[in-house]
Each structure stands twice: as C-alpha cells, then as structure tokens.
Design a protein around this motif. Structure first.
Motif, PDB file in Angstrom:
ATOM      1  N   PHE A  70      44.369  -3.162  42.194  1.00 47.88           N
ATOM      2  CA  PHE A  70      44.969  -2.373  43.273  1.00 47.88           C
ATOM      3  C   PHE A  70      45.130  -0.911  42.854  1.00 47.88           C
ATOM      4  N   THR A  71      45.406  -0.662  41.585  1.00 44.60           N
ATOM      5  CA  THR A  71      45.476   0.717  41.098  1.00 44.60           C
ATOM      6  C   THR A  71      44.102   1.368  41.209  1.00 44.60           C
ATOM      7  N   TYR A  72      43.075   0.652  40.779  1.00 44.36           N
ATOM      8  CA  TYR A  72      41.702   1.143  40.875  1.00 44.36           C
ATOM      9  C   TYR A  72      41.352   1.447  42.336  1.00 44.36           C
ATOM     10  N   THR A  73      41.703   0.526  43.224  1.00 46.10           N
ATOM     11  CA  THR A  73      41.424   0.708  44.644  1.00 46.10           C
ATOM     12  C   THR A  73      42.169   1.918  45.196  1.00 46.10           C
ATOM     13  N   ALA A  74      43.429   2.074  44.801  1.00 50.35           N
ATOM     14  CA  ALA A  74      44.233   3.210  45.264  1.00 50.35           C
ATOM     15  C   ALA A  74      43.641   4.528  44.781  1.00 50.35           C
ATOM     16  N   VAL A  75      43.148   4.552  43.549  1.00 48.47           N
ATOM     17  CA  VAL A  75      42.513   5.766  43.035  1.00 48.47           C
ATOM     18  C   VAL A  75      41.289   6.106  43.883  1.00 48.47           C
ATOM     19  N   LYS A  76      40.503   5.106  44.228  1.00 49.57           N
ATOM     20  CA  LYS A  76      39.316   5.338  45.067  1.00 49.57           C
ATOM     21  C   LYS A  76      39.711   5.859  46.450  1.00 49.57           C
ATOM     22  N   ILE A  77      40.767   5.284  47.037  1.00 51.04           N
ATOM     23  CA  ILE A  77      41.219   5.711  48.364  1.00 51.04           C
ATOM     24  C   ILE A  77      41.737   7.152  48.317  1.00 51.04           C
ATOM     25  N   VAL A  78      42.595   7.437  47.333  1.00 48.97           N
ATOM     26  CA  VAL A  78      43.157   8.782  47.210  1.00 48.97           C
ATOM     27  C   VAL A  78      42.048   9.796  46.932  1.00 48.97           C
ATOM     28  N   ALA A  79      41.103   9.452  46.077  1.00 44.72           N
ATOM     29  CA  ALA A  79      39.988  10.365  45.781  1.00 44.72           C
ATOM     30  C   ALA A  79      39.189  10.654  47.046  1.00 44.72           C
ATOM     31  N   SER A  80      38.946   9.630  47.837  1.00 41.76           N
ATOM     32  CA  SER A  80      38.198   9.809  49.077  1.00 41.76           C
ATOM     33  C   SER A  80      38.950  10.715  50.049  1.00 41.76           C
ATOM     34  N   GLN A  81      40.265  10.525  50.123  1.00 42.96           N
ATOM     35  CA  GLN A  81      41.075  11.376  50.997  1.00 42.96           C
ATOM     36  C   GLN A  81      41.069  12.821  50.510  1.00 42.96           C
ATOM     37  N   LEU A  82      41.243  13.009  49.202  1.00 43.43           N
ATOM     38  CA  LEU A  82      41.309  14.360  48.645  1.00 43.43           C
ATOM     39  C   LEU A  82      39.991  15.104  48.761  1.00 43.43           C
ATOM     40  N   GLU A  83      38.901  14.377  48.661  1.00 41.01           N
ATOM     41  CA  GLU A  83      37.578  15.002  48.692  1.00 41.01           C
ATOM     42  C   GLU A  83      37.379  15.811  49.969  1.00 41.01           C
ATOM     43  N   SER A  84      37.931  15.331  51.083  1.00 48.16           N
ATOM     44  CA  SER A  84      37.716  16.024  52.350  1.00 48.16           C
ATOM     45  C   SER A  84      38.736  17.129  52.627  1.00 48.16           C
ATOM     46  N   TYR A  85      39.984  16.984  52.178  1.00 46.06           N
ATOM     47  CA  TYR A  85      40.968  18.002  52.553  1.00 46.06           C
ATOM     48  C   TYR A  85      41.584  18.771  51.394  1.00 46.06           C
ATOM     49  N   ASN A  86      41.358  18.361  50.133  1.00 44.83           N
ATOM     50  CA  ASN A  86      41.879  19.111  48.984  1.00 44.83           C
ATOM     51  C   ASN A  86      40.909  18.970  47.814  1.00 44.83           C
ATOM     52  N   MET A  94      39.378  13.455  39.423  1.00 42.15           N
ATOM     53  CA  MET A  94      38.148  12.932  38.835  1.00 42.15           C
ATOM     54  C   MET A  94      38.058  13.261  37.341  1.00 42.15           C
ATOM     55  N   GLU A  95      38.514  14.441  36.963  1.00 35.65           N
ATOM     56  CA  GLU A  95      38.531  14.791  35.537  1.00 35.65           C
ATOM     57  C   GLU A  95      39.493  13.888  34.770  1.00 35.65           C
ATOM     58  N   PHE A  96      40.628  13.585  35.367  1.00 39.32           N
ATOM     59  CA  PHE A  96      41.594  12.703  34.721  1.00 39.32           C
ATOM     60  C   PHE A  96      41.029  11.285  34.596  1.00 39.32           C
ATOM     61  N   VAL A  97      40.375  10.815  35.647  1.00 34.22           N
ATOM     62  CA  VAL A  97      39.773   9.472  35.626  1.00 34.22           C
ATOM     63  C   VAL A  97      38.684   9.397  34.556  1.00 34.22           C
ATOM     64  N   ASP A  98      37.935  10.449  34.374  1.00 33.11           N
ATOM     65  CA  ASP A  98      36.889  10.465  33.351  1.00 33.11           C
ATOM     66  C   ASP A  98      37.463  10.363  31.938  1.00 33.11           C
ATOM     67  N   LYS A  99      38.660  10.914  31.737  1.00 37.68           N
ATOM     68  CA  LYS A  99      39.269  10.931  30.403  1.00 37.68           C
ATOM     69  C   LYS A  99      40.135   9.710  30.103  1.00 37.68           C
ATOM     70  N   HIS A 100      40.622   9.033  31.129  1.00 36.82           N
ATOM     71  CA  HIS A 100      41.569   7.934  30.934  1.00 36.82           C
ATOM     72  C   HIS A 100      41.067   6.660  31.620  1.00 36.82           C
ATOM     73  N   PRO A 101      41.049   5.550  30.899  1.00 42.08           N
ATOM     74  CA  PRO A 101      40.545   4.296  31.480  1.00 42.08           C
ATOM     75  C   PRO A 101      41.490   3.751  32.551  1.00 42.08           C
ATOM     76  N   LEU A 102      40.915   3.055  33.499  1.00 40.95           N
ATOM     77  CA  LEU A 102      41.682   2.461  34.595  1.00 40.95           C
ATOM     78  C   LEU A 102      41.912   0.968  34.385  1.00 40.95           C
ATOM     79  N   ASP A 103      41.740   0.468  33.167  1.00 40.87           N
ATOM     80  CA  ASP A 103      41.883  -0.970  32.943  1.00 40.87           C
ATOM     81  C   ASP A 103      43.339  -1.434  32.969  1.00 40.87           C
ATOM     82  N   ASP A 104      44.289  -0.535  32.740  1.00 40.70           N
ATOM     83  CA  ASP A 104      45.715  -0.863  32.855  1.00 40.70           C
ATOM     84  C   ASP A 104      46.323   0.130  33.837  1.00 40.70           C
ATOM     85  N   GLY A 105      46.592  -0.331  35.046  1.00 39.68           N
ATOM     86  CA  GLY A 105      47.055   0.543  36.114  1.00 39.68           C
ATOM     87  C   GLY A 105      48.360   1.250  35.813  1.00 39.68           C
ATOM     88  N   ASP A 106      49.319   0.545  35.227  1.00 37.94           N
ATOM     89  CA  ASP A 106      50.611   1.165  34.927  1.00 37.94           C
ATOM     90  C   ASP A 106      50.483   2.221  33.837  1.00 37.94           C
TER      91      ASP A 106
END
Length: 173
Positions: A70-86, A94-106
C-alpha cells in the motif's frame, strides 16, 4: 467452489466417538480420570494450524506485505498526481525513491520525514493516500477471489502437467 475431502477439526466429534459413559466398551479408559467437563468439551477450532511461522500467523505476514505494498501504491498515486500539477515536487519524490528502497513502507516514510520539510509534506501525503486506498479503494473481496482462483488454477495446472508427464513416461517403457 470445490469441496475438499479433508475433514476439518469441527467435524471430528462426528467421526470419532465421544468419551464413553462406561468402561465396558473401552477398558483402557480409566474411570477415575474422566470428568464431566470432558464429556461436554468439543473442539471449536475450524482453522488449519500452520506451523513454522514463528511470531506471526500467515495472515499477519500477508498483512505486513500488503501494508508495504500500500505504501508502494500510494507513492505511485502521489507521483502521478504531482507529475501533472507540481513537477518540482514530483522530481524531488522521484529522486528520493531512487535513493531509498520501498521494501519497508514505514521505514521509507520515516526516512522521508527526516529529509526536509518539503519531504515531510510528501510523506504525510503518502501516508494519507496509503490509508485512504487501503480503507476505501482496495477491493478486498476481489483479492480473496483472485487469490483463490490463482491457487486453484495453479494446482490444476501442476497436477495436469504431472499426470501428462508420468503418463508419457509409463507408455514409453
């Protein structure tokens, strides 16, 4: 839904005899050790015991994996939203996601909180979307149906492959 030939624990009292009231039929059953509470006790458990999971049930482990998903999914949703308006915030995420793994959401969110105040806002948004998606949008019944179908189809395919493989080898002999 297919029926299983295995008996559940709740069916055991009907398969095995209850504790006898006299020792005539069961001379090995000591009368002094029988209690009236034993006569009325029935197994109420109808779930399968799953050994080897240590501190958690299989459901708890699946819930933990879903939580991270769900954390991974939320990151994808937020990224998609931000891409169009911010776009600027999108690039930061995206830079943060590239540097930090999403295997542990918390751990991912905790690290993001500590990065900067802008990242803290992104982390709060991700946690908000994660919660909303889990509560309102994720189709739990569909998950159960799909998982059951996947297991059933896989079992059928594996058995079919095994039978055809063994049939061929027996006819070749």
């Amino acid at each position: 839904m297919e029926s299983s030939s295995a008996l559940t624990l709740s069916q055991l009292p009907y398969v095995y005899p209850t504790i006898p009231s006299t020792n005539k039929n069961y001379p090995f059953w000591p009368a002094s050790k029988r209690r009236s509470s034993q006569l009325s006790t029935r197994l109420q458990c109808n779930k399968m015991f799953v050994p080897g999971f240590g501190e958690a049930t299989p459901e708890a482990k699946a819930a933990k994996n879903l939580h991270n998903f769900f954390t991974y999914t939320a990151v994808k949703i937020v990224a998609s939203q931000l891409e169009s308006y911010n776009p600027e915030a999108y690039v930061e995420l995206m830079e943060f996601v590239d540097k930090h793994p999403l295997d542990d959401g918390d751990k991912f969110c905790a690290t993001m909180f500590r990065e900067s105040s802008r990242h803290k806002n992104l982390a709060l948004r991700i946690m908000e979307v994660r919660s909303a998606y889990c509560q309102k949008d994720f189709e739990w019944d569909n998950l159960k149906r799909l998982a059951f179908k996947m297991v059933t189809d896989s079992n059928t395919r594996l058995m079919r492959d095994y039978v055809s493989e063994t049939s061929r080898s027996e006819t070749e002999k």
